[in-house]
Scaffold this motif. Structure first.
Motif, PDB file in Angstrom:
ATOM      1  N   TYR A 237       0.841  -1.207   0.000  1.00 54.90           N
ATOM      2  CA  TYR A 237       0.000   0.000   0.000  1.00 54.90           C
ATOM      3  C   TYR A 237       0.871   1.250   0.000  1.00 54.90           C
ATOM      4  O   TYR A 237       0.552   2.257  -0.614  1.00 54.90           O
ATOM      5  CB  TYR A 237      -0.934   0.004   1.218  1.00 54.90           C
ATOM      6  N   LEU A 238       2.049   1.159   0.643  1.00 51.33           N
ATOM      7  CA  LEU A 238       2.951   2.320   0.675  1.00 51.33           C
ATOM      8  C   LEU A 238       3.657   2.498  -0.663  1.00 51.33           C
ATOM      9  O   LEU A 238       4.274   3.514  -0.945  1.00 51.33           O
ATOM     10  CB  LEU A 238       3.999   2.146   1.793  1.00 51.33           C
ATOM     11  N   GLY A 239       3.594   1.452  -1.499  1.00 54.80           N
ATOM     12  CA  GLY A 239       4.304   1.518  -2.783  1.00 54.80           C
ATOM     13  C   GLY A 239       5.811   1.433  -2.608  1.00 54.80           C
ATOM     14  O   GLY A 239       6.588   1.913  -3.421  1.00 54.80           O
ATOM     15  N   LEU A 240       6.236   0.793  -1.494  1.00 59.97           N
ATOM     16  CA  LEU A 240       7.680   0.644  -1.241  1.00 59.97           C
ATOM     17  C   LEU A 240       8.119  -0.767  -1.593  1.00 59.97           C
ATOM     18  O   LEU A 240       7.300  -1.667  -1.713  1.00 59.97           O
ATOM     19  CB  LEU A 240       7.978   0.928   0.248  1.00 59.97           C
ATOM     20  N   GLU A 241       9.431  -0.924  -1.730  1.00 61.98           N
ATOM     21  CA  GLU A 241       9.992  -2.243  -2.048  1.00 61.98           C
ATOM     22  C   GLU A 241      10.147  -3.071  -0.768  1.00 61.98           C
ATOM     23  O   GLU A 241      10.605  -2.530   0.263  1.00 61.98           O
ATOM     24  CB  GLU A 241      11.385  -2.045  -2.670  1.00 61.98           C
ATOM     25  N   HIS A 242       9.777  -4.352  -0.813  1.00 60.96           N
ATOM     26  CA  HIS A 242       9.931  -5.197   0.377  1.00 60.96           C
ATOM     27  C   HIS A 242      11.416  -5.497   0.586  1.00 60.96           C
ATOM     28  O   HIS A 242      12.091  -5.914  -0.351  1.00 60.96           O
ATOM     29  CB  HIS A 242       9.152  -6.498   0.205  1.00 60.96           C
ATOM     30  N   PRO A 243      11.938  -5.282   1.806  1.00 60.25           N
ATOM     31  CA  PRO A 243      13.384  -5.484   2.045  1.00 60.25           C
ATOM     32  C   PRO A 243      13.818  -6.949   1.921  1.00 60.25           C
ATOM     33  O   PRO A 243      15.009  -7.219   1.806  1.00 60.25           O
ATOM     34  CB  PRO A 243      13.581  -5.001   3.492  1.00 60.25           C
ATOM     35  N   ASP A 244      12.850  -7.896   1.987  1.00 61.24           N
ATOM     36  CA  ASP A 244      13.224  -9.321   1.934  1.00 61.24           C
ATOM     37  C   ASP A 244      13.110  -9.825   0.497  1.00 61.24           C
ATOM     38  O   ASP A 244      12.024 -10.117   0.000  1.00 61.24           O
ATOM     39  CB  ASP A 244      12.294 -10.132   2.856  1.00 61.24           C
ATOM     40  N   LYS A 245      14.257  -9.970  -0.171  1.00 63.58           N
ATOM     41  CA  LYS A 245      14.260 -10.359  -1.591  1.00 63.58           C
ATOM     42  C   LYS A 245      13.806 -11.798  -1.760  1.00 63.58           C
ATOM     43  O   LYS A 245      13.353 -12.199  -2.825  1.00 63.58           O
ATOM     44  CB  LYS A 245      15.680 -10.185  -2.196  1.00 63.58           C
ATOM     45  N   ASP A 246      13.879 -12.605  -0.700  1.00 65.85           N
ATOM     46  CA  ASP A 246      13.506 -14.029  -0.823  1.00 65.85           C
ATOM     47  C   ASP A 246      12.052 -14.264  -0.433  1.00 65.85           C
ATOM     48  O   ASP A 246      11.614 -15.403  -0.341  1.00 65.85           O
ATOM     49  CB  ASP A 246      14.416 -14.891   0.079  1.00 65.85           C
ATOM     50  N   LEU A 247      11.299 -13.183  -0.157  1.00 64.89           N
ATOM     51  CA  LEU A 247       9.917 -13.374   0.299  1.00 64.89           C
ATOM     52  C   LEU A 247       9.085 -14.009  -0.811  1.00 64.89           C
ATOM     53  O   LEU A 247       9.134 -13.582  -1.960  1.00 64.89           O
ATOM     54  CB  LEU A 247       9.315 -12.007   0.651  1.00 64.89           C
TER      55      LEU A 247
END
Ligand code: 3HC
Length: 311
Positions: A237-247
């Motif tokens: 919703y924030l339009g930010l990148e998730h810090p966990d690349k393996d998610l």
């Protein structure tokens, strides 16, 4: 005999009865509670420092007032929890001494610096968000004073989490620089927030006993998973990148599989080598010493009152 007492105690726990201060309890139950509740209290009080750092720097009067209210709440949470710990037969002075000499822990997250205003948003959103996952579960803990303190604390926590997320919304939907600030804060606070739930269940020293005695109602990994799952749509919703690349969503588990936490960093920080460990304790010692006159005045007043009553 002790076995019969312990069996009776476990039967009470299994029957979902609350254990109260005057009830018989195994020494190990008492010790485990003193350890966990006092460290919970220490976390609330030390947690006032990173956020307090921004009260004079808040971008508007409204933000300053909201942050001031939140930091004051944390002090109150610490006092409820110290009072709950004292019902187990240990004094406030002993608890404070353990914090200041480093023998007692507090949540590692508070040893990270708050470098930007975005960090204040990330702490409210992620740190209080993680604390809510943990504390909602702890409302059902078997020790009465702790459970009742949690019910009161949870009511205030949701405001903490919402004000933090609102800061993140304004930044993430603001100018490119503001969005970058929000992304940077998310990147620096996401993984340490996952560490708040403790080591993996397989590595956890206390979880087995704490679950058996219903001090803990859900395990470290289960609560962490709940937090990871709920945070994914919030980041979207924030339009930010998730810090966990393996998610990755795992259909049959019905949860997100996540990358591995840096447990070396975790151990480092809880063993005193985080960015701000020394500064947090020095600040606490200084404030405690500066406040000694208030405690002395209170004690002198109490003695006078007791003497008047006795005469
Ligand atoms: N930071 C520091 N120490 C941690 C930690 C963390 N994130 N996670 C685990 N540890 C410590 C434990 O205290 C234990 O050390 P000890 O034996 O010296 O106490 C050791 O690592 C092994 O961990 P375990 O899983 O065996 O320990 P627990 O069973 O106690 O689980 C816990 C750890 C989940 C934190 C549990 O103690 C708990 O639920 N505590 C109550 C909640 C709490 O303390 N929250 C802290 C944040 S409060 C907060 O954020 C307020 C908010 O309003 C800002």
């Amino acid at each position: 005999d002790i076995n019969a007492l312990e069996q009776k105690f476990q039967a009470r726990i299994d029957a979902e009865q609350k254990i109260e201060p005057k009830d018989w309890m195994p020494d190990a139950y008492r010790k485990n509670l003193i350890r966990q509740i006092s460290q919970h209290a220490h976390s609330e009080v030390i947690g006032m420092q990173p956020e307090g750092n921004w009260i004079t720097r808040a971008p508007s009067l409204r933000r300053k007032a909201v942050l001031l209210a939140k930091v004051q709440d944390e002090a109150g949470h610490g006092l409820y929890l110290y009072s709950a710990t004292e019902t187990l037969g240990i004094s406030r002075a002993e608890l404070i001494a353990a914090l200041q000499d480093g023998s007692a822990k507090y949540a590692s997250i508070f040893n990270y610096p708050t470098q930007t205003w975005g960090d204040v948003g990330a702490i409210g959103w992620l740190v209080d968000g993680a604390a809510i996952c943990n504390q909602v579960s702890l409302q059902r803990t078997s020790y009465g004073p702790y459970a009742r303190g949690m019910i009161r604390i949870c009511k205030e926590e949701s405001f903490h989490q919402r004000q933090g997320y609102q800061i993140m919304i304004e930044l993430a939907h603001g100018t490119p620089e503001q969005k970058q600030m929000a992304q940077d804060s998310l990147n620096r606070f996401y993984w340490p927030s996952l560490m708040m739930f403790g080591p993996h269940d397989s590595e956890s020293a206390h979880s087995a006993r704490s679950m058996q005695w219903k001090i803990k109602r859900e395990t470290n990994d289960d609560l962490r998973q709940k937090f990871i799952d709920q945070t994914v749509p919030q980041i979207e919703y924030l339009g930010l990148e998730h810090p966990d690349k393996d998610l990755k969503w795992n259909e049959e588990r019905g949860h997100y599989d996540s990358g591995e936490i840096d447990w070396e960093e975790f151990q480092n920080v809880i063993n005193g080598n985080g960015h701000c460990n020394r500064q947090r304790i020095q600040h606490h010692v200084k404030a405690h010493e500066e406040g000694a006159w208030v405690r002395d005045a209170q004690n002198a007043y109490d003695q006078k009152r007791r003497a008047r009553k006795a005469s």
